[in-house]
Design a protein around this motif. Structure first.
Motif, PDB file in Angstrom:
ATOM      1  N   ALA A  55       0.782  -0.908  -0.020  1.00 59.96           N
ATOM      2  CA  ALA A  55      -0.169   0.122   0.447  1.00 59.96           C
ATOM      3  C   ALA A  55       1.035   1.413   0.207  1.00 59.96           C
ATOM      4  O   ALA A  55       1.224   2.418  -0.947  1.00 59.96           O
ATOM      5  CB  ALA A  55      -0.762  -0.061   1.449  1.00 59.96           C
ATOM      6  N   GLU A  56       2.010   1.093   0.887  1.00 59.78           N
ATOM      7  CA  GLU A  56       2.517   2.433   0.737  1.00 59.78           C
ATOM      8  C   GLU A  56       3.574   2.933  -0.497  1.00 59.78           C
ATOM      9  O   GLU A  56       3.696   3.923  -0.451  1.00 59.78           O
ATOM     10  CB  GLU A  56       3.990   2.316   1.966  1.00 59.78           C
ATOM     11  CG  GLU A  56       5.051   3.387   1.620  1.00 59.78           C
ATOM     12  CD  GLU A  56       4.705   4.550   2.428  1.00 59.78           C
ATOM     13  OE1 GLU A  56       5.576   5.626   2.376  1.00 59.78           O
ATOM     14  OE2 GLU A  56       3.184   4.555   3.402  1.00 59.78           O
ATOM     15  N   ASP A  57       3.613   1.776  -0.805  1.00 58.46           N
ATOM     16  CA  ASP A  57       4.685   1.746  -2.338  1.00 58.46           C
ATOM     17  C   ASP A  57       3.677   1.805  -3.315  1.00 58.46           C
ATOM     18  O   ASP A  57       4.495   3.327  -4.450  1.00 58.46           O
ATOM     19  CB  ASP A  57       5.090  -0.040  -3.016  1.00 58.46           C
ATOM     20  CG  ASP A  57       6.412   0.008  -1.763  1.00 58.46           C
ATOM     21  OD1 ASP A  57       7.093   0.608  -0.949  1.00 58.46           O
ATOM     22  OD2 ASP A  57       6.655  -1.783  -1.902  1.00 58.46           O
ATOM     23  N   LEU A  58       2.383   2.079  -2.909  1.00 52.98           N
ATOM     24  CA  LEU A  58       2.041   1.735  -4.591  1.00 52.98           C
ATOM     25  C   LEU A  58       0.816   3.660  -4.516  1.00 52.98           C
ATOM     26  O   LEU A  58       1.130   4.837  -5.007  1.00 52.98           O
ATOM     27  CB  LEU A  58       0.411   1.562  -4.463  1.00 52.98           C
ATOM     28  CG  LEU A  58       0.656  -0.047  -5.228  1.00 52.98           C
ATOM     29  CD1 LEU A  58      -0.888  -0.776  -4.737  1.00 52.98           C
ATOM     30  CD2 LEU A  58       1.449  -0.285  -6.720  1.00 52.98           C
ATOM     31  N   TYR A  59       1.091   3.593  -2.894  1.00 49.97           N
ATOM     32  CA  TYR A  59       0.287   5.427  -2.321  1.00 49.97           C
ATOM     33  C   TYR A  59       1.887   6.038  -3.192  1.00 49.97           C
ATOM     34  O   TYR A  59       1.834   7.487  -3.674  1.00 49.97           O
ATOM     35  CB  TYR A  59       0.873   5.058  -1.297  1.00 49.97           C
ATOM     36  CG  TYR A  59       0.707   6.507  -0.188  1.00 49.97           C
ATOM     37  CD1 TYR A  59      -0.678   7.511  -0.044  1.00 49.97           C
ATOM     38  CD2 TYR A  59       1.537   6.596  -0.154  1.00 49.97           C
ATOM     39  CE1 TYR A  59      -0.497   8.848   0.459  1.00 49.97           C
ATOM     40  CE2 TYR A  59       1.151   8.172   1.231  1.00 49.97           C
ATOM     41  CZ  TYR A  59       0.731   9.175   0.905  1.00 49.97           C
ATOM     42  OH  TYR A  59       0.477  10.539   1.505  1.00 49.97           O
ATOM     43  N   GLN A  60       2.636   6.135  -2.859  1.00 46.65           N
ATOM     44  CA  GLN A  60       4.458   6.912  -3.193  1.00 46.65           C
ATOM     45  C   GLN A  60       4.024   6.694  -4.506  1.00 46.65           C
ATOM     46  O   GLN A  60       4.927   7.865  -5.183  1.00 46.65           O
ATOM     47  CB  GLN A  60       5.466   6.155  -2.628  1.00 46.65           C
ATOM     48  CG  GLN A  60       5.162   6.214  -1.337  1.00 46.65           C
ATOM     49  CD  GLN A  60       5.631   7.456  -0.508  1.00 46.65           C
ATOM     50  OE1 GLN A  60       5.671   8.840  -1.211  1.00 46.65           O
ATOM     51  NE2 GLN A  60       5.734   7.585   0.472  1.00 46.65           N
ATOM     52  N   GLU A  61       3.907   5.834  -5.253  1.00 43.63           N
ATOM     53  CA  GLU A  61       4.193   5.713  -6.745  1.00 43.63           C
ATOM     54  C   GLU A  61       2.887   6.934  -8.108  1.00 43.63           C
ATOM     55  O   GLU A  61       3.471   7.308  -8.786  1.00 43.63           O
ATOM     56  CB  GLU A  61       4.117   4.428  -7.135  1.00 43.63           C
ATOM     57  CG  GLU A  61       3.367   3.983  -9.032  1.00 43.63           C
ATOM     58  CD  GLU A  61       4.805   4.758  -9.297  1.00 43.63           C
ATOM     59  OE1 GLU A  61       5.157   5.416 -10.584  1.00 43.63           O
ATOM     60  OE2 GLU A  61       5.891   4.703  -9.023  1.00 43.63           O
ATOM     61  N   THR A  62       1.782   6.524  -7.563  1.00 43.58           N
ATOM     62  CA  THR A  62       0.258   7.179  -7.289  1.00 43.58           C
ATOM     63  C   THR A  62       1.064   9.081  -6.959  1.00 43.58           C
ATOM     64  O   THR A  62       0.869   9.873  -7.763  1.00 43.58           O
ATOM     65  CB  THR A  62      -0.794   7.661  -6.162  1.00 43.58           C
ATOM     66  OG1 THR A  62      -1.022   6.140  -6.350  1.00 43.58           O
ATOM     67  CG2 THR A  62      -1.635   8.272  -6.969  1.00 43.58           C
ATOM     68  N   TRP A  63       1.857   9.548  -6.512  1.00 46.17           N
ATOM     69  CA  TRP A  63       2.151  11.292  -5.952  1.00 46.17           C
ATOM     70  C   TRP A  63       3.671  10.596  -7.069  1.00 46.17           C
ATOM     71  O   TRP A  63       3.674  12.387  -7.575  1.00 46.17           O
ATOM     72  CB  TRP A  63       2.257  10.993  -4.392  1.00 46.17           C
ATOM     73  CG  TRP A  63       2.026  11.342  -3.404  1.00 46.17           C
ATOM     74  CD1 TRP A  63       1.398  10.295  -2.622  1.00 46.17           C
ATOM     75  CD2 TRP A  63       0.543  12.435  -3.533  1.00 46.17           C
ATOM     76  NE1 TRP A  63      -0.005  11.316  -1.685  1.00 46.17           N
ATOM     77  CE2 TRP A  63      -0.110  12.035  -2.788  1.00 46.17           C
ATOM     78  CE3 TRP A  63       0.373  13.771  -4.197  1.00 46.17           C
ATOM     79  CZ2 TRP A  63      -1.249  13.376  -2.170  1.00 46.17           C
ATOM     80  CZ3 TRP A  63      -1.112  14.407  -3.948  1.00 46.17           C
ATOM     81  CH2 TRP A  63      -1.710  13.845  -3.093  1.00 46.17           C
ATOM     82  N   GLY A  64       3.971  10.608  -6.844  1.00 42.95           N
ATOM     83  CA  GLY A  64       4.936  10.493  -7.875  1.00 42.95           C
ATOM     84  C   GLY A  64       4.735  10.586  -9.477  1.00 42.95           C
ATOM     85  O   GLY A  64       5.409  11.227 -10.461  1.00 42.95           O
ATOM     86  N   ARG A  65       3.549   9.934  -9.916  1.00 41.58           N
ATOM     87  CA  ARG A  65       2.400   9.779 -11.305  1.00 41.58           C
ATOM     88  C   ARG A  65       1.525  11.525 -11.232  1.00 41.58           C
ATOM     89  O   ARG A  65       1.867  11.880 -12.874  1.00 41.58           O
ATOM     90  CB  ARG A  65       1.781   9.183 -11.441  1.00 41.58           C
ATOM     91  CG  ARG A  65       2.747   7.644 -11.843  1.00 41.58           C
ATOM     92  CD  ARG A  65       1.766   7.057 -12.120  1.00 41.58           C
ATOM     93  NE  ARG A  65       1.932   5.041 -12.595  1.00 41.58           N
ATOM     94  CZ  ARG A  65       1.817   4.076 -13.208  1.00 41.58           C
ATOM     95  NH1 ARG A  65       0.580   4.743 -13.351  1.00 41.58           N
ATOM     96  NH2 ARG A  65       2.351   3.098 -14.033  1.00 41.58           N
TER      97      ARG A  65
END
Length: 208
Positions: A55-65
């Protein structure tokens, strides 16, 4: 004379203003958006997949995008809808990568047979007796377990509606399906959730 904007509309306009400011290089605007939406977005991933690290990884990737796409952001899109559309697509990509079987199926199995749960039944009570507190705690845990058992598309629609406060129309835009399909998902999720919680609560009562 124009009618005054409601709170939701004011917040949506502020989000769009901040995102456009960030696109022009104002890093403080991004920080404001991040602080405002980080909690809801993180919960979206946690409740969908249950794995805190993922969840943390996908969360960070979302903000990265969001950062990468800032220059192409158009204010015609409501920021929260745009944000959760990115999150939804990342979640779909992950599911497809780890499981060829489509976990986002509309199938509604018997063991997951789950109309809206009367939320008043599961909110903390004004009565603070030890037995009542224990009962509320058990019901809250049952509710979480039953949400986890819902078919993924229904769980996502329900949580976007219940927790994030999105309308069916906004959810349809986020997940890329019709309005009727979205309403159907929410309806079936509510029905399944109510049935599941009632059944599991009866099991708890029978064990006493």
């Amino acid at each position: 004379m124009a009618e005054p904007l409601g709170k939701e509309s004011i917040e949506a306009e502020e989000d769009q203003r901040l995102m456009l400011c960030y696109a022009r290089g104002d890093s403080r605007a991004f920080e404001s958006l991040y602080q405002k939406h980080k909690g809801g977005l993180y919960r979206y991933f946690v409740r969908q997949i249950g794995d805190l690290q993922l969840a943390e990884d996908l969360y960070q990737e979302t903000w990265g995008r969001v950062i990468k796409a800032a220059s192409s952001y158009e204010s015609t899109a409501k920021f929260t809808t745009w944000l959760y559309r990115i999150a939804h697509n990342l979640l779909i990509d992950h599911v497809r990568a780890v499981k060829p079987v489509d976990l986002f199926s509309e199938k509604f199995g018997n063991e997951q047979d789950s109309d809206a749960v009367d939320s008043d039944n599961f909110l903390p009570s004004d009565e603070f007796s030890p037995d009542k507190v224990m009962e509320d705690s058990v019901k809250a845990n049952l509710l979480k377990r039953c949400i986890a058992l819902l078919p993924t598309v229904q769980k996502e629609a329900l949580l976007l509606n219940m927790e994030a406060g999105f309308t069916a129309g906004a959810i349809a835009e986020i997940v890329g399906v019709t309005l009727e399909a979205t309403k159907s998902r929410i309806r079936y999720a509510n029905q399944g959730l109510k049935s599941c919680v009632m059944n599991k609560w009866q099991e708890v009562q029978d064990e006493r």
